[in-house]
Design an enzyme around this catalytic site. Structure first.
Site, PDB file in Angstrom:
ATOM      1  N   GLY A   1     -34.238 -28.012 -85.186  1.00 42.52           N
ATOM      2  CA  GLY A   1     -32.978 -27.393 -84.807  1.00 42.52           C
ATOM      3  C   GLY A   1     -32.145 -27.630 -85.832  1.00 42.52           C
ATOM      4  N   ASN A   2     -30.596 -27.391 -85.614  1.00 38.98           N
ATOM      5  CA  ASN A   2     -29.436 -27.569 -86.873  1.00 38.98           C
ATOM      6  C   ASN A   2     -28.391 -28.325 -85.898  1.00 38.98           C
ATOM      7  OD1 ASN A   2     -27.864 -25.231 -85.995  1.00 38.98           O
ATOM      8  ND2 ASN A   2     -29.966 -24.311 -86.226  1.00 38.98           N
ATOM      9  N   ARG A   3     -27.306 -28.285 -86.879  1.00 36.00           N
ATOM     10  CA  ARG A   3     -26.231 -29.054 -86.374  1.00 36.00           C
ATOM     11  C   ARG A   3     -25.183 -28.228 -85.835  1.00 36.00           C
ATOM     12  NH1 ARG A   3     -24.143 -32.955 -90.526  1.00 36.00           N
ATOM     13  NH2 ARG A   3     -22.929 -33.959 -88.699  1.00 36.00           N
ATOM     14  N   SER A   4     -25.436 -26.849 -85.786  1.00 40.59           N
ATOM     15  CA  SER A   4     -24.377 -26.141 -85.199  1.00 40.59           C
ATOM     16  C   SER A   4     -23.838 -26.288 -83.857  1.00 40.59           C
ATOM     17  CB  SER A   4     -24.818 -24.735 -85.175  1.00 40.59           C
ATOM     18  OG  SER A   4     -23.702 -23.785 -84.531  1.00 40.59           O
TER      19      SER A   4
END
Ligand code: CTP
Ligand code: CA
Length: 232
Positions: free
Chosen positions: A33-36
């Site tokens: 995933g990512n930090r958005s």
């Protein structure tokens, strides 16, 4: 006279906003995933609703609640997002791709939880590129509809940020690109944001700074004015 961006309503318009970060499963309990946080995308959906638009929010993983008064469609992975956006974008006057789409996904998703191997200290994951949703919808005939991309870049300075943005808007073929600088602590989790909006030619058309809600409303003003000016 040209419409005043801040005063341009979106009554009778349909707006599609993607928001949040996609999650690409590795096995039943893990993902890439990512930090958005989805804050800026959710703020855009709210601002469009407040301007009178009929809004569909395509939600990947969000760290914030979904707003009321908008239709919500869930999309967890880039592949799901591609399917939903390909279907819905042609039926919306304005599509805003604010989601942080994972560039890669694991080549294989394991049905069983991956066990720690006893063959050494390193593990190599094989990834494959995801389709580029923004480039794909931007390549289709537009008929007066608008398509907007977002780009979060870790640039050294403003000139580098603009150069990255110009190259990206040309590569994607979208009508506008909303650019912002991010770092380890700026952008994603923050309540505030500073963005530069480029048009399809790479020219700077707006700079906005403030809360994600005020930035959302400022940049929507640009798109609302462009829609009002286009033949449709
Ligand atoms: N995007 C997309 N599909 C992807 C990747 C990105 O639609 N597979 C969209 C994002 O939603 C965003 C825009 O493209 O609106 C720019 O994303 P970005 O990650 O900055 O662009 P990339 O082409 O992936 O370039 P980079 O190598 O900088 O990550
Ligand atoms: Ca990317």
């Amino acid at each position: 006279a040209a419409p005043v961006p801040g005063e341009t309503r979106l009554e009778g318009r349909t707006v599609l906003v993607t928001a949040g970060g996609t999650r690409e499963p590795l096995d039943p309990v893990r993902y890439i995933g990512n930090r958005s946080s989805g804050r800026q995308g959710v703020a855009l959906a709210e601002a469009a609703r407040d301007r009178g638009a009929s809004v569909t929010l395509v939600a990947a993983h969000l760290e914030v609640p979904v707003p009321t008064g908008v239709e919500v469609v869930r999309a967890e992975t880039a592949a799901e997002l591609l399917a939903v956006v390909t279907d819905l974008s042609p039926r919306h006057d304005l599509t805003i791709m604010a989601a942080a789409v994972s560039d890669y996904r694991p080549v294989a998703v394991s049905d069983a939880k991956i066990k720690k191997a006893n063959t050494g200290e390193r593990l190599t994951l094989e990834l494959v590129q995801n389709p580029d949703i923004l480039a794909s919808i931007s390549a289709e005939p537009r008929h007066g509809r608008l398509i907007v991309g977002f780009a979060a870049e870790t640039a050294g300075d403003d000139a580098e940020l603009l150069a990255l943005g110009r190259a990206k808007v040309a590569r994607k073929g979208c009508d506008f690109l909303v650019l912002n600088a991010v770092g380890w602590n700026a952008g994603f989790v923050s309540e505030r944001n500073t963005v530069v909006v480029l048009d399809g030619a790479g020219d700077r058309v707006l700079e906005a700074s403030g809360t994600k809600m005020s930035v959302a409303d400022d940049i929507l003003g640009v798109f609302a004015a462009a829609l009002a000016a286009s033949p449709s």
